[in-house]
Motif scaffolding. Structure first.
Motif, mmCIF file in Angstrom:
data_model
loop_
_atom_site.group_PDB
_atom_site.id
_atom_site.type_symbol
_atom_site.label_atom_id
_atom_site.label_comp_id
_atom_site.label_asym_id
_atom_site.label_seq_id
_atom_site.Cartn_x
_atom_site.Cartn_y
_atom_site.Cartn_z
ATOM 1 N N UNK A 70 0.905 6.141 1.717
ATOM 2 C CA UNK A 70 1.859 6.331 2.819
ATOM 3 C C UNK A 70 3.292 6.229 2.326
ATOM 4 N N UNK A 71 4.198 6.822 3.078
ATOM 5 C CA UNK A 71 5.621 6.783 2.804
ATOM 6 C C UNK A 71 6.300 5.805 3.761
ATOM 7 N N UNK A 72 7.462 5.302 3.341
ATOM 8 C CA UNK A 72 8.247 4.391 4.175
ATOM 9 C C UNK A 72 9.666 4.912 4.273
ATOM 10 N N UNK A 73 10.168 5.023 5.501
ATOM 11 C CA UNK A 73 11.566 5.384 5.707
ATOM 12 C C UNK A 73 12.386 4.112 5.934
ATOM 13 N N UNK A 77 17.757 15.223 9.562
ATOM 14 C CA UNK A 77 16.732 14.650 10.451
ATOM 15 C C UNK A 77 15.831 13.651 9.741
ATOM 16 N N UNK A 78 15.533 12.562 10.444
ATOM 17 C CA UNK A 78 14.572 11.591 9.930
ATOM 18 C C UNK A 78 13.159 12.057 10.197
ATOM 19 N N UNK A 79 12.191 11.254 9.793
ATOM 20 C CA UNK A 79 10.795 11.648 9.972
ATOM 21 C C UNK A 79 10.480 11.826 11.457
ATOM 22 N N UNK A 80 9.686 12.854 11.794
ATOM 23 C CA UNK A 80 9.419 13.157 13.204
ATOM 24 C C UNK A 80 8.292 12.345 13.817
ATOM 25 N N UNK A 81 7.598 11.515 13.010
ATOM 26 C CA UNK A 81 6.490 10.705 13.528
ATOM 27 C C UNK A 81 6.569 9.305 12.929
ATOM 28 N N UNK A 82 5.996 8.308 13.604
ATOM 29 C CA UNK A 82 5.887 6.990 12.974
ATOM 30 C C UNK A 82 4.990 7.090 11.745
ATOM 31 N N UNK A 83 5.398 6.449 10.661
ATOM 32 C CA UNK A 83 4.639 6.535 9.420
ATOM 33 C C UNK A 83 3.641 5.387 9.297
ATOM 34 N N UNK A 84 2.572 5.641 8.576
ATOM 35 C CA UNK A 84 1.589 4.608 8.295
ATOM 36 C C UNK A 84 0.570 4.372 9.385
ATOM 37 N N UNK A 85 0.506 5.269 10.373
ATOM 38 C CA UNK A 85 -0.431 5.078 11.488
ATOM 39 C C UNK A 85 -1.634 6.018 11.419
ATOM 40 N N UNK A 86 -1.591 6.981 10.509
ATOM 41 C CA UNK A 86 -2.702 7.910 10.319
ATOM 42 C C UNK A 86 -3.085 7.910 8.853
ATOM 43 N N UNK A 87 -4.242 8.479 8.493
ATOM 44 C CA UNK A 87 -4.565 8.608 7.070
ATOM 45 C C UNK A 87 -3.441 9.322 6.321
ATOM 46 N N UNK A 88 -3.203 8.912 5.090
ATOM 47 C CA UNK A 88 -2.079 9.454 4.332
ATOM 48 C C UNK A 88 -2.132 10.973 4.253
ATOM 49 N N UNK A 128 0.811 -1.218 0.000
ATOM 50 C CA UNK A 128 0.000 0.000 0.000
ATOM 51 C C UNK A 128 0.849 1.275 0.000
ATOM 52 N N UNK A 129 2.141 1.143 0.209
ATOM 53 C CA UNK A 129 3.021 2.315 0.261
ATOM 54 C C UNK A 129 3.287 2.835 -1.145
ATOM 55 N N UNK A 130 3.410 4.149 -1.247
ATOM 56 C CA UNK A 130 3.638 4.748 -2.552
ATOM 57 C C UNK A 130 5.082 5.142 -2.803
ATOM 58 N N UNK A 131 5.854 5.345 -1.734
ATOM 59 C CA UNK A 131 7.216 5.851 -1.884
ATOM 60 C C UNK A 131 8.064 5.375 -0.705
ATOM 61 N N UNK A 132 9.236 4.852 -1.022
ATOM 62 C CA UNK A 132 10.199 4.462 0.018
ATOM 63 C C UNK A 132 11.447 5.325 -0.134
ATOM 64 N N UNK A 133 11.977 5.790 0.983
ATOM 65 C CA UNK A 133 13.141 6.670 0.947
ATOM 66 C C UNK A 133 14.099 6.294 2.061
#
Length: 258
Positions: free
Chosen positions: A199-202, A138-149, A116-121
């Motif tokens: 959603x994005x993936x780090x 800096x990396x992402x400031x929140x966990x990804x994939x836990x809220x609506x995109x 379901x992820x659209x972009x991985x970085x």
């Protein structure tokens, strides 16, 4: 250098006065997956970068060299290349940066594991060539994939640099042109448009080497005023979420509260 199956990944390399960055471009080619497609393109043809690269890589069947005389507008160049993608995934790779071996393989694995992820970085190590210093962005400031995109997209735009995922791998389903306005930071708005829908993936093990120097394109960019930027984001929301009226309404409401 090329397998029998069609490549899953297309790497787009827009070139402009690239002679100084031959070594970086060569590193990208050498470290890219064996089964990918690489499109190296120059639309200004102000030096012989492509001639040198083509001579050095004449046996590498992964590479397509593209020459087309045109204006030096990086968005137009990238958008032309995006129309050439016919693989499941693609990536935009600037001429002056590099990545560690295995970068693309790690990002593709992450996308395979998260359909379901659209972009991985990956993460970005900033290399200041003037000061000879290296630092981690800096990396992402929140966990990804836990809220609506759309909610994550708005939060990330406000609290992070959405230019970082621009250097990742994108699922072809979300292939869309860079916006022609604004000229400055159009990469961030482009990522915002993708993040609204998927959603994005780090991937912390995928390390990208971003070089900072006197000729960086972004060094001349001017941030949009708050009001103008909000209008740009509203337009992206209305366009990208037009097929989901509820999500569009909620996104616009959240943006209005900022």
């Amino acid at each position: 250098m090329k397998s029998d199956s069609p490549p899953r990944l297309t790497i787009l390399m827009p070139i402009h006065r690239g002679l100084k960055w031959i070594s970086s471009i060569t590193a990208t080619i050498d470290r890219s997956p064996v089964d990918c497609r690489i499109i190296v393109s120059d639309i200004t043809l102000l030096d012989n970068t492509l001639d040198i690269l083509e001579q050095r890589n004449q046996r590498d069947r992964r590479i397509t060299f593209r020459r087309k005389q045109g204006a030096a507008d990086w968005r137009i160049h990238v958008n032309e290349l995006l129309t050439m993608v016919d693989s499941d995934f693609f990536s935009i790779m600037p001429q002056d940066d590099e990545f560690i071996p295995g970068y693309y393989e790690s990002l593709l694995t992450a996308l395979d594991s998260n359909p379901s992820a659209g972009l991985a970085f990956g993460v970005i190590d900033k290399l200041d060539l003037n000061k000879n210093e290296k630092s981690r962005m800096p990396g992402v400031p929140i966990p990804l994939g836990q809220k609506p995109a759309w909610q994550e997209a708005i939060y990330l735009d406000q609290h992070w640099n959405l230019g970082i995922p621009y250097r990742g791998v994108v699922r072809q389903k979300w292939n869309q042109p860079l916006p022609m306005f604004p000229y400055d930071f159009a990469d961030q708005i482009w990522v915002f448009g993708i993040a609204l829908q998927a959603c994005l993936i780090e991937v912390p093990t995928a390390i990208y080497l971003k070089k900072y120097h006197d000729e960086n394109t972004h060094s001349t960019w001017t941030p949009l005023s708050g009001e103008t930027r909000q209008e740009v984001l509203r337009n992206e929301i209305k366009t990208k979420l037009a097929s989901d009226p509820a999500a569009m309404h909620n996104a616009l409401q959240e943006l209005n509260q900022i």
